[in-house]
Design a protein around this motif. Structure first.
Motif, PDB file in Angstrom:
ATOM      1  N   VAL A 189       0.874  -0.854   0.224  1.00 55.24           N
ATOM      2  CA  VAL A 189       0.248  -0.392  -0.159  1.00 55.24           C
ATOM      3  C   VAL A 189       0.717   1.463   0.008  1.00 55.24           C
ATOM      4  CG1 VAL A 189      -2.110   1.519   1.511  1.00 55.24           C
ATOM      5  CG2 VAL A 189      -2.145  -0.643   1.287  1.00 55.24           C
ATOM      6  N   VAL A 190       1.958   1.321   1.042  1.00 55.18           N
ATOM      7  CA  VAL A 190       2.617   2.583   1.180  1.00 55.18           C
ATOM      8  C   VAL A 190       3.822   2.608  -0.133  1.00 55.18           C
ATOM      9  CG1 VAL A 190       4.560   3.479   1.796  1.00 55.18           C
ATOM     10  CG2 VAL A 190       2.795   2.795   3.338  1.00 55.18           C
ATOM     11  N   VAL A 191       4.087   1.789  -0.721  1.00 52.50           N
ATOM     12  CA  VAL A 191       5.061   1.580  -2.012  1.00 52.50           C
ATOM     13  C   VAL A 191       3.939   2.397  -2.784  1.00 52.50           C
ATOM     14  CG1 VAL A 191       5.889   0.391  -3.906  1.00 52.50           C
ATOM     15  CG2 VAL A 191       6.694  -0.083  -1.402  1.00 52.50           C
ATOM     16  N   TYR A 192       2.574   1.989  -3.076  1.00 54.65           N
ATOM     17  CA  TYR A 192       2.093   2.124  -4.382  1.00 54.65           C
ATOM     18  C   TYR A 192       1.815   3.661  -4.244  1.00 54.65           C
ATOM     19  CZ  TYR A 192      -2.105   2.752  -7.179  1.00 54.65           C
ATOM     20  OH  TYR A 192      -2.731   3.267  -8.433  1.00 54.65           O
ATOM     21  N   PHE A 193       1.616   3.711  -3.136  1.00 55.91           N
ATOM     22  CA  PHE A 193       1.409   5.519  -2.839  1.00 55.91           C
ATOM     23  C   PHE A 193       2.654   6.672  -3.275  1.00 55.91           C
ATOM     24  CE2 PHE A 193      -2.497   4.656  -0.686  1.00 55.91           C
ATOM     25  CZ  PHE A 193      -3.217   5.172  -1.230  1.00 55.91           C
ATOM     26  N   ILE A 194       3.864   6.221  -2.911  1.00 50.27           N
ATOM     27  CA  ILE A 194       4.599   6.423  -3.033  1.00 50.27           C
ATOM     28  C   ILE A 194       4.940   6.815  -5.127  1.00 50.27           C
ATOM     29  CG2 ILE A 194       6.998   6.153  -2.981  1.00 50.27           C
ATOM     30  CD1 ILE A 194       7.286   5.465  -0.195  1.00 50.27           C
ATOM     31  N   PHE A 195       4.416   5.267  -5.481  1.00 53.84           N
ATOM     32  CA  PHE A 195       4.916   5.223  -7.129  1.00 53.84           C
ATOM     33  C   PHE A 195       4.203   6.375  -8.287  1.00 53.84           C
ATOM     34  CE2 PHE A 195       6.314   0.533  -7.269  1.00 53.84           C
ATOM     35  CZ  PHE A 195       7.364   0.614  -7.004  1.00 53.84           C
ATOM     36  N   MET A 196       3.332   6.786  -7.151  1.00 57.11           N
ATOM     37  CA  MET A 196       1.983   8.211  -7.537  1.00 57.11           C
ATOM     38  C   MET A 196       3.249   8.683  -7.392  1.00 57.11           C
ATOM     39  SD  MET A 196      -0.175   5.768  -8.516  1.00 57.11           S
ATOM     40  CE  MET A 196       0.388   4.733  -8.814  1.00 57.11           C
ATOM     41  N   LYS A 197       4.136   9.198  -6.881  1.00 56.05           N
ATOM     42  CA  LYS A 197       5.101  10.305  -6.854  1.00 56.05           C
ATOM     43  C   LYS A 197       5.901  10.786  -7.870  1.00 56.05           C
ATOM     44  CE  LYS A 197       1.998  12.019  -3.091  1.00 56.05           C
ATOM     45  NZ  LYS A 197       1.368  13.143  -2.767  1.00 56.05           N
ATOM     46  N   SER A 198       6.326   9.926  -8.088  1.00 62.92           N
ATOM     47  CA  SER A 198       7.044  10.503  -9.532  1.00 62.92           C
ATOM     48  C   SER A 198       8.660  10.055  -8.899  1.00 62.92           C
ATOM     49  CB  SER A 198       6.964  10.895 -10.826  1.00 62.92           C
ATOM     50  OG  SER A 198       7.537  12.196 -10.199  1.00 62.92           O
ATOM     51  N   VAL A 199      10.088  10.375  -9.680  1.00 64.55           N
ATOM     52  CA  VAL A 199      11.094  10.740  -9.624  1.00 64.55           C
ATOM     53  C   VAL A 199      11.067  11.186  -8.770  1.00 64.55           C
ATOM     54  CG1 VAL A 199      11.694  12.854 -11.056  1.00 64.55           C
ATOM     55  CG2 VAL A 199      13.155   9.820 -10.126  1.00 64.55           C
ATOM     56  N   LYS A 200      10.792  12.515  -8.362  1.00 67.01           N
ATOM     57  CA  LYS A 200      10.465  13.281  -7.062  1.00 67.01           C
ATOM     58  C   LYS A 200      10.495  12.713  -5.691  1.00 67.01           C
ATOM     59  CE  LYS A 200       9.632  17.189 -10.106  1.00 67.01           C
ATOM     60  NZ  LYS A 200       9.082  18.744 -10.001  1.00 67.01           N
ATOM     61  N   SER A 218      15.685   0.499  -2.259  1.00 66.76           N
ATOM     62  CA  SER A 218      15.755  -0.252  -2.924  1.00 66.76           C
ATOM     63  C   SER A 218      14.650  -1.235  -3.348  1.00 66.76           C
ATOM     64  CB  SER A 218      17.243  -1.249  -2.901  1.00 66.76           C
ATOM     65  OG  SER A 218      17.231  -2.147  -3.820  1.00 66.76           O
ATOM     66  N   GLU A 219      13.711  -1.042  -2.951  1.00 68.79           N
ATOM     67  CA  GLU A 219      12.371  -1.971  -3.679  1.00 68.79           C
ATOM     68  C   GLU A 219      11.543  -0.432  -4.534  1.00 68.79           C
ATOM     69  OE1 GLU A 219       8.586  -3.401  -1.888  1.00 68.79           O
ATOM     70  OE2 GLU A 219       9.925  -1.928  -0.792  1.00 68.79           O
ATOM     71  N   ILE A 220      11.996   0.339  -3.578  1.00 66.61           N
ATOM     72  CA  ILE A 220      11.360   1.272  -4.851  1.00 66.61           C
ATOM     73  C   ILE A 220      11.671   2.005  -5.863  1.00 66.61           C
ATOM     74  CG2 ILE A 220      11.067   3.943  -4.812  1.00 66.61           C
ATOM     75  CD1 ILE A 220       8.768   2.928  -2.992  1.00 66.61           C
ATOM     76  N   SER A 221      13.604   2.205  -5.671  1.00 63.04           N
ATOM     77  CA  SER A 221      14.003   2.123  -6.980  1.00 63.04           C
ATOM     78  C   SER A 221      13.781   0.975  -8.464  1.00 63.04           C
ATOM     79  CB  SER A 221      15.265   2.488  -6.614  1.00 63.04           C
ATOM     80  OG  SER A 221      16.179   3.251  -5.932  1.00 63.04           O
ATOM     81  N   ALA A 222      13.899   0.172  -7.549  1.00 62.29           N
ATOM     82  CA  ALA A 222      13.259  -1.184  -8.692  1.00 62.29           C
ATOM     83  C   ALA A 222      12.223  -1.481  -9.316  1.00 62.29           C
ATOM     84  CB  ALA A 222      13.447  -2.508  -7.847  1.00 62.29           C
ATOM     85  N   GLY A 223      11.115  -0.471  -8.805  1.00 62.41           N
ATOM     86  CA  GLY A 223       9.977  -0.571  -9.271  1.00 62.41           C
ATOM     87  C   GLY A 223       9.314  -0.223  -9.998  1.00 62.41           C
ATOM     88  N   PHE A 224      10.193   1.837 -10.374  1.00 66.01           N
ATOM     89  CA  PHE A 224      10.443   2.985 -10.591  1.00 66.01           C
ATOM     90  C   PHE A 224      10.893   2.209 -11.762  1.00 66.01           C
ATOM     91  CE2 PHE A 224      11.851   6.699 -12.236  1.00 66.01           C
ATOM     92  CZ  PHE A 224      10.828   7.650 -12.382  1.00 66.01           C
ATOM     93  N   GLY A 225      11.996   1.718 -11.831  1.00 65.66           N
ATOM     94  CA  GLY A 225      13.132   1.429 -12.887  1.00 65.66           C
ATOM     95  C   GLY A 225      12.727   1.139 -13.871  1.00 65.66           C
ATOM     96  N   ILE A 226      10.940   0.133 -13.490  1.00 63.21           N
ATOM     97  CA  ILE A 226       9.900  -0.448 -14.812  1.00 63.21           C
ATOM     98  C   ILE A 226       8.663   0.554 -14.859  1.00 63.21           C
ATOM     99  CG2 ILE A 226       8.330  -2.101 -14.724  1.00 63.21           C
ATOM    100  CD1 ILE A 226       9.673  -3.794 -12.504  1.00 63.21           C
ATOM    101  N   LEU A 227       8.352   1.336 -13.885  1.00 67.21           N
ATOM    102  CA  LEU A 227       7.617   2.189 -13.924  1.00 67.21           C
ATOM    103  C   LEU A 227       8.024   3.909 -15.076  1.00 67.21           C
ATOM    104  CD1 LEU A 227       5.884   1.930 -10.932  1.00 67.21           C
ATOM    105  CD2 LEU A 227       4.905   0.742 -13.156  1.00 67.21           C
ATOM    106  N   GLU A 228       8.982   3.675 -14.694  1.00 68.45           N
ATOM    107  CA  GLU A 228       9.452   4.765 -15.336  1.00 68.45           C
ATOM    108  C   GLU A 228       9.513   4.929 -17.374  1.00 68.45           C
ATOM    109  OE1 GLU A 228      12.757   5.285 -17.202  1.00 68.45           O
ATOM    110  OE2 GLU A 228      13.079   3.636 -17.124  1.00 68.45           O
ATOM    111  N   ASN A 229       9.094   3.735 -17.566  1.00 69.47           N
ATOM    112  CA  ASN A 229       9.430   3.320 -19.179  1.00 69.47           C
ATOM    113  C   ASN A 229       8.085   3.130 -19.818  1.00 69.47           C
ATOM    114  OD1 ASN A 229      12.430   2.618 -19.759  1.00 69.47           O
ATOM    115  ND2 ASN A 229      11.960   0.261 -18.555  1.00 69.47           N
TER     116      ASN A 229
END
Length: 354
Positions: free
Chosen positions: A127-138, A285-296
């Motif tokens: 749940v927490v990670v999902y909301f952070i993903f919604m905030k993008s790279v900033k 590290s979890e956030i970075s790995a997930g964003f590595g996928i989503l940023e594409n």
């Protein structure tokens, strides 16, 4: 001052990407460095230098070609479209696995240390990670700029206080007396090979983040600063945990989170502080790995759907077991990371930079 601030933030994000569950817990450091005794220090040097070189080259390529995501980066360094497509798919698969390994590591940690059921930790984490993903790279940069410095300080202070460098030198002298260098050279070769493999698989997670961060730094001296500082910090952090593992009396291979087993013999405050460092390392590290996928992903709705699927699947996958995932999957993907490094070096050799 603004330039220094940018360098510090970028370094924090990179370190937050590199230091995940396996690193901070000691599991990775054992498998790739301390397992080979005193020659693990050679591996640490090799890994640090190679990491700095990768960062330098990826930042230069990304900046000079205005690349904004990893798919474009792979297409740029790989002229063959079929090969580029295969590499992109493999990298994305690895990023998915890395994300789930971090998620599993977090659940394993709270289960082992506090007895909290895996389903509770993994659900709250998702749940927490999902909301952070919604905030993008900033959001990721802001998170790392706060969490990573605290994590680094905790690791260094605990390592230096309980396992002085002088004890390590005493240990190495004793080893040299017991075994001639010629007899242990195969371990040196293994340590170097494993260090290259370790850096290679880390690069798969790291490169997508570096490509994204390239837009945050523009000057050549900033790029060099980020590369140099990160390389030095990587070595210091590997050595700090490596030293703890080498000087302990435990059979490290028996433990999922060996550093905490080592610290169980010290003060409760130190153990709690290191637990905080481990949680921070896993989370960033979890956030970075997930964003590595989503940023594409450019379509907003598709971005949300993929992020949701990743987070939801992380719950059942957390039951597989953290140590097993690290030991089996990472070395396999290290070969793919090595291929990407070779392509980067080959590309850099052909291009004249401004």
């Amino acid at each position: 001052m603004e330039s220094i601030k940018k360098v510090v933030i970028v370094v924090c994000v990179i370190i937050g990407t590199l230091i995940g569950a396996g690193f901070a817990s000691g599991k990775e450091i054992y498998l790739f460095f301390s397992k080979y005794g005193i020659y693990g220090i050679i591996g640490a040097v090799v890994s640090s230098i190679l990491t700095a070189v990768i960062i330098l080259k990826v930042l230069k390529i990304s900046r000079n070609n205005n690349l904004t995501n990893n798919n474009k980066f792979v297409e740029k360094i790989t002229k063959n479209k079929e090969i580029a497509s295969i590499i992109k798919n493999i990298i994305n698969m690895f990023l998915f696995i890395s994300y789930w390994i971090m998620s599993t590591g977090l659940a394993t940690f709270f289960k082992q240390e506090m007895g909290i059921p895996i389903v509770i930790t993994s659900t709250l984490n998702s749940v927490v990670v999902y909301f952070i993903f919604m905030k993008s790279v900033k959001g990721i940069m802001n998170l790392n700029s706060i969490v990573v410095p605290i994590m680094i300080i905790i690791i260094l202070v605990i390592s230096m206080k309980n396992f002085p460098v002088s004890d390590f030198f005493t240990y190495t002298n004793d080893i040299y007396k017991k075994a001639p260098v010629a007899e242990t050279m195969p371990d040196a070769l293994k340590a170097t090979t494993k260090a290259i493999l370790y850096t290679s698989y880390n690069s798969i997670t790291l490169i997508p983040i570096i490509v994204t961060l390239s837009s945050s730094i523009n000057k050549k001296k900033e790029i060099r600063g980020v590369s140099l500082i990160t390389g030095i910090l990587v070595f210091i952090l590997i050595f700090s945990i490596y030293k703890m593992l080498i000087l302990s009396n435990l059979d490290i291979k028996l433990y999922e989170i060996p550093v905490l087993e080592i610290l169980s013999g010290f003060t409760m405050t130190e153990k709690i502080l290191y637990e905080i460092a481990i949680v921070a390392a896993i989370f960033t590290s979890e956030i970075s790995a997930g964003f590595g996928i989503l940023e594409n992903i450019r379509e907003k709705e598709k971005y949300k759907i993929v992020a949701l699927i990743m987070c939801v699947l992380g719950i059942p996958i957390s039951y597989i077991g953290f140590g097993r995932l690290v030991e089996v999957l990472y070395p396999v993907f290290g070969i793919i990371g090595l291929l990407q490094i070779i392509l980067i070096v080959a590309f850099r050799a052909k291009v004249n930079y401004k």
